[in-house]
Design a protein around this motif. Structure first.
Motif, PDB file in Angstrom:
ATOM      1  N   HIS A 133       0.849  -1.201   0.000  1.00 17.15           N
ATOM      2  CA  HIS A 133       0.000   0.000   0.000  1.00 17.15           C
ATOM      3  C   HIS A 133       0.884   1.250   0.000  1.00 17.15           C
ATOM      4  CE1 HIS A 133      -2.834  -3.009   1.535  1.00 17.15           C
ATOM      5  NE2 HIS A 133      -3.807  -2.196   1.215  1.00 17.15           N
ATOM      6  N   GLU A 134       2.044   1.153  -0.627  1.00 14.17           N
ATOM      7  CA  GLU A 134       3.036   2.219  -0.529  1.00 14.17           C
ATOM      8  C   GLU A 134       2.729   3.426  -1.407  1.00 14.17           C
ATOM      9  OE1 GLU A 134       6.190  -0.331  -1.538  1.00 14.17           O
ATOM     10  OE2 GLU A 134       5.981  -1.431   0.343  1.00 14.17           O
ATOM     11  N   THR A 135       2.284   3.200  -2.617  1.00 12.25           N
ATOM     12  CA  THR A 135       2.011   4.319  -3.518  1.00 12.25           C
ATOM     13  C   THR A 135       0.519   4.653  -3.510  1.00 12.25           C
ATOM     14  OG1 THR A 135       1.568   2.982  -5.478  1.00 12.25           O
ATOM     15  CG2 THR A 135       3.886   3.537  -5.023  1.00 12.25           C
ATOM     16  N   ARG A 136       0.220   5.824  -3.987  1.00 15.21           N
ATOM     17  CA  ARG A 136      -1.195   6.241  -4.070  1.00 15.21           C
ATOM     18  C   ARG A 136      -1.977   5.286  -4.979  1.00 15.21           C
ATOM     19  NH1 ARG A 136      -4.785  10.552  -3.566  1.00 15.21           N
ATOM     20  NH2 ARG A 136      -6.098  10.894  -5.387  1.00 15.21           N
ATOM     21  N   LEU A 137      -1.383   4.902  -6.090  1.00 14.99           N
ATOM     22  CA  LEU A 137      -2.042   3.982  -7.012  1.00 14.99           C
ATOM     23  C   LEU A 137      -2.332   2.639  -6.331  1.00 14.99           C
ATOM     24  CD1 LEU A 137      -3.121   3.417  -9.849  1.00 14.99           C
ATOM     25  CD2 LEU A 137      -0.807   2.683 -10.482  1.00 14.99           C
ATOM     26  N   GLN A 138      -1.373   2.124  -5.577  1.00  7.67           N
ATOM     27  CA  GLN A 138      -1.594   0.866  -4.853  1.00  7.67           C
ATOM     28  C   GLN A 138      -2.726   1.011  -3.841  1.00  7.67           C
ATOM     29  OE1 GLN A 138       2.385   0.293  -3.338  1.00  7.67           O
ATOM     30  NE2 GLN A 138       2.865  -1.255  -4.889  1.00  7.67           N
ATOM     31  N   ARG A 139      -2.754   2.112  -3.128  1.00  9.54           N
ATOM     32  CA  ARG A 139      -3.816   2.326  -2.129  1.00  9.54           C
ATOM     33  C   ARG A 139      -5.183   2.440  -2.789  1.00  9.54           C
ATOM     34  NH1 ARG A 139       0.370   5.386  -0.018  1.00  9.54           N
ATOM     35  NH2 ARG A 139      -0.459   7.341  -0.834  1.00  9.54           N
ATOM     36  N   VAL A 140      -5.258   3.144  -3.907  1.00  9.28           N
ATOM     37  CA  VAL A 140      -6.533   3.295  -4.621  1.00  9.28           C
ATOM     38  C   VAL A 140      -6.978   1.939  -5.179  1.00  9.28           C
ATOM     39  CG1 VAL A 140      -7.596   4.317  -6.677  1.00  9.28           C
ATOM     40  CG2 VAL A 140      -6.234   5.735  -5.141  1.00  9.28           C
ATOM     41  N   TYR A 141      -6.043   1.206  -5.772  1.00 10.68           N
ATOM     42  CA  TYR A 141      -6.366  -0.113  -6.340  1.00 10.68           C
ATOM     43  C   TYR A 141      -6.831  -1.079  -5.244  1.00 10.68           C
ATOM     44  CZ  TYR A 141      -5.621  -4.747  -8.399  1.00 10.68           C
ATOM     45  OH  TYR A 141      -5.775  -6.044  -8.811  1.00 10.68           O
ATOM     46  N   ALA A 143      -8.048  -0.411  -2.185  1.00  7.74           N
ATOM     47  CA  ALA A 143      -9.138   0.041  -1.302  1.00  7.74           C
ATOM     48  C   ALA A 143     -10.410  -0.802  -1.420  1.00  7.74           C
ATOM     49  CB  ALA A 143      -9.426   1.521  -1.526  1.00  7.74           C
TER      50      ALA A 143
END
Length: 182
Positions: A133-141, A143
């Motif tokens: 969950h390190e990058t914003r894209l990873q967190r958005v994906y 969620a």
């Protein structure tokens, strides 16, 4: 005790610790007189435990047209869709199951409720803690999948874990859910 009809849902029946748990659980239940069917998306006879290929256990492979990834990406999306496809198959099976043992992926649980059986979920470890969950894209994906895991895990009639460590981690990650049994 009356023999039970038990379905075990496990995504990929290869050789590993989770697979050994599934095989040993199925064998123990069979030895107690219960009828056990293992449902999986993948079972390679060349890479599996002997009990799953020599007729000792009833292994039912359900094909899914969902890929395991899209160009090496979107694995959790594909896995979720595959497991939900597997769950639909189990729920639509004409066998009336008393218990459905769900291993690894909780996304199958809501669809398995249609099987009108007690749902036991074996939580190896919360997936949302294993994924980056390190990058914003990873967190958005992640969620929606993290939310799905939180919601579907709570749909099980009973959750079990294999250690006090995992029990404590479960309590921390899912504070509103009943504490699972070790």
């Amino acid at each position: 005790m009356q023999p039970l009809n038990i379905a075990i849902v496990h995504p990929n029946l290869g050789i590993g610790g989770a697979e050994r748990l599934v095989v040993d659980t199925a064998l123990a239940l069979q030895n107690r007189g219960h009828r056990v069917h293992i449902y999986t998306l993948h079972h390679d006879a060349a890479h599996s435990f002997s009990e799953t290929r020599d007729g000792t256990l009833d292994v039912r492979v359900v094909s899914s047209w969902f890929p395991s990834s899209v160009f090496g990406r979107m694995r959790i999306l594909c896995t979720t869709l595959q497991v939900q496809s597997l769950a639909r198959h189990v729920a639509a099976d004409h066998t009336q199951y008393d218990v459905v043992f769900v291993d690894i992926v909780s996304a199958a649980i809501p669809l398995l409720k249609y099987a009108q059986a007690h749902i036991l979920f074996y939580c190896h470890f919360p997936d949302l803690l294993l994924a980056p969950h390190e990058t914003r894209l990873q967190r958005v994906y992640r969620a929606p999948f993290d939310l799905l895991e939180r919601m579907t895990t709570g749909e099980a009639d009973r959750v079990v874990v294999n250690s006090r460590f995992t029990q404590e981690t479960f309590r921390r990650v899912f504070p509103t859910l009943p504490l699972p049994r070790v």
